[in-house]
Structures are given as C-alpha cells and as structure tokens.
Design a protein around this motif. Structure first.
Motif, short mmCIF file in Angstrom:
data_model
loop_
_atom_site.label_atom_id
_atom_site.label_comp_id
_atom_site.label_asym_id
_atom_site.label_seq_id
_atom_site.Cartn_x
_atom_site.Cartn_y
_atom_site.Cartn_z
N HIS A 75 0.67 -1.60 -0.17
CA HIS A 75 0.32 -0.09 0.64
C HIS A 75 1.28 1.07 -0.03
N ASN A 76 2.44 1.57 0.75
CA ASN A 76 2.27 2.37 0.40
C ASN A 76 4.25 2.21 -0.61
N GLY A 77 4.17 1.53 -1.44
CA GLY A 77 4.52 1.85 -2.47
C GLY A 77 6.54 1.75 -2.12
N SER A 78 7.08 0.47 -1.71
CA SER A 78 8.38 0.67 -1.51
C SER A 78 8.83 -1.51 -1.06
N VAL A 111 -4.33 -0.63 -11.54
CA VAL A 111 -3.88 -1.19 -10.26
C VAL A 111 -3.80 -1.42 -9.43
N GLU A 112 -3.59 -2.84 -9.24
CA GLU A 112 -4.35 -3.55 -7.57
C GLU A 112 -3.39 -4.20 -7.06
N ASN A 143 -1.05 -8.85 4.55
CA ASN A 143 -2.25 -9.57 5.02
C ASN A 143 -4.15 -9.92 4.38
N GLY A 144 -3.67 -9.97 3.32
CA GLY A 144 -4.49 -9.91 2.49
C GLY A 144 -5.61 -8.78 1.77
N LYS A 145 -4.97 -7.79 2.31
CA LYS A 145 -5.83 -6.10 2.50
C LYS A 145 -5.46 -5.95 0.53
N THR A 146 -6.35 -5.17 0.21
CA THR A 146 -6.09 -5.20 -1.38
C THR A 146 -6.58 -3.51 -1.26
N ALA A 147 -5.81 -2.57 -2.20
CA ALA A 147 -5.98 -1.44 -2.66
C ALA A 147 -5.86 -1.61 -4.09
N THR A 148 -6.57 0.22 -4.84
CA THR A 148 -6.47 -0.31 -6.60
C THR A 148 -6.49 0.93 -6.41
N ARG A 149 -5.89 0.99 -7.82
CA ARG A 149 -5.63 2.55 -8.96
C ARG A 149 -6.11 2.23 -9.59
N THR A 188 -8.51 3.04 -5.13
CA THR A 188 -9.63 2.99 -3.09
C THR A 188 -8.49 1.80 -2.46
N GLY A 189 -8.36 2.42 -1.01
CA GLY A 189 -7.22 1.77 -0.37
C GLY A 189 -8.25 0.67 0.36
N PRO A 190 -7.46 -0.08 1.20
CA PRO A 190 -7.61 -1.19 1.91
C PRO A 190 -8.87 -1.10 2.57
N ASN A 191 -9.43 0.01 2.81
CA ASN A 191 -10.15 0.08 3.70
C ASN A 191 -11.90 0.61 2.99
N GLY A 192 -11.74 0.66 1.68
CA GLY A 192 -12.97 0.37 0.60
C GLY A 192 -12.81 2.09 0.48
N LYS A 193 -12.37 3.23 1.44
CA LYS A 193 -11.97 4.52 1.32
C LYS A 193 -11.84 4.99 0.13
#
Length: 194
Positions: free
Chosen positions: A40-43, A95-96, A101-107, A127-132
């Motif tokens: 999620h933080n890209g590094s 991008v997904e 921990n199985g959390k998913t973020a999309t762009r 969309t972050g792993p929290n759905g926001k």
C-alpha cells in the motif's frame, strides 16, 4: 521562433508534463512494497526478500504482475493492466495491490488527449484497503501563449485541494511565467450540514 514552432513545442511540453505527472502519480503503484505494511505504500520490504516480475505485451498495451516474498514467507502482489486506444487518444491503467494480510488497494487512471483541442485530462480513482476512495481530476488546456491547468483532489473525508496553474511564454522577451494558486477546503462537519 515561429508561433507554429512554439505551439508544437508547447503541445510536446504539455504532453510530456502530463506523462511525467502520470508517471509520478503512478510511481507508488509501480514501486515494490516497503516495510511490513505491504504494497500500500509502494516501496521495498525490509530484510531479505525475493521479487518476481512478469510483463506481457498485449495488442493494445501490457499487463504486469509483481510478487514480493519476505523471509517469513509473506507475499505482497501488484497487478497492473494498461490499455491504449490510439484512435480516441485514451489510455487507461488499472492497478491492484494486495498486502501480506490480504488487504487490497486499487488505482484506476484514465488519460484522454485531444490534440486538436489542445487538452489532456486525467481522472484517477484510488481505493484503499479500507474501502475509502480518493479522486484526482486533472485538466490541461493549451492557450495561445501557454497553457492552463486545474487539478482537483478529493480525499475520502470530503476535503479537497484545488491547484490552478496559468503558464505563458512571451516569445519577444523569451520569458516563461507560471502562476500557481492552491485552495484547500476542509470537509463540512456532519452537524453543520443541512
């Protein structure tokens, strides 16, 4: 320098600026995961890890799959799909990312270029792993002596950032000027809404 020459160079500069903006905006999605927080933080992850990449060219773009595995066996993955529609001057890039921990973020990003109108627009939904979700609406318009650009970012809490740019080039004095204004609006508190 002729006006036509400048106009062609300006279109190229605006196009390059748009490409650079897209590349910079996409950089976190392209980078490997960092730390124990996942993709999620890209590094890069800390410690020992392996990284495997597979990129496949398609008829109108490409797909790319990245997987990072740390020394504890936890994996982070990133799947990207880019599609070019040259006839319509459109490029989409989805991008997904999935953390250990199985959390998913999309762009999801769409870029539209209209050479005749001298415009480039970019719409992004993250969309972050929290759905926001967070959105970015970016529009560049070529003018007779430069360009204008408006970028509006809307955060999950409803706050916005609007950035307006007016750029001009005076061919007689060979001077390039750029004015930028930024306006931030906080979200309306729930008790203040009608």
């Amino acid at each position: 320098m002729s006006t036509k020459g400048f106009g062609e160079r300006l279109v190229l500069a605006v196009g390059l600026a748009g490409a650079i903006t897209i590349a910079l905006a996409a950089a976190p999605a392209d980078a490997a995961p960092r730390g124990n927080r996942g993709a999620h933080n890209g590094s890069h992850p800390r410690g020992d890890y392996t990284h495997q990449t597979e990129r496949t060219k398609t008829d109108n773009g490409h797909t790319r799959e990245d997987t990072w595995t740390n020394s504890q066996g936890k994996t982070t993955s990133r799947d990207a799909n880019a599609v070019n529609d040259r006839d319509n001057g459109t490029r989409t890039r989805d991008v997904e990312r999935q953390g250990p921990n199985g959390k998913t973020a999309t762009r999801d990003a769409t870029v539209v270029r209209d050479k005749d109108a001298g415009t480039v627009s970019r719409d992004v939904v993250e969309t972050g792993p929290n759905g926001k979700t967070r959105t970015i609406d970016d529009n560049v318009q070529r003018t007779a002596d430069g360009y204008t650009r408006e970028t509006v970012k809307t955060n999950p809490n409803g706050s916005t950032l609007t950035r307006d740019v007016t750029a001009t080039y005076d061919k007689d004095t060979k001077t390039f000027s750029k004015d930028v204004s930024v306006d931030r609006e906080r979200p309306t508190p729930p008790d203040a809404q009608p």
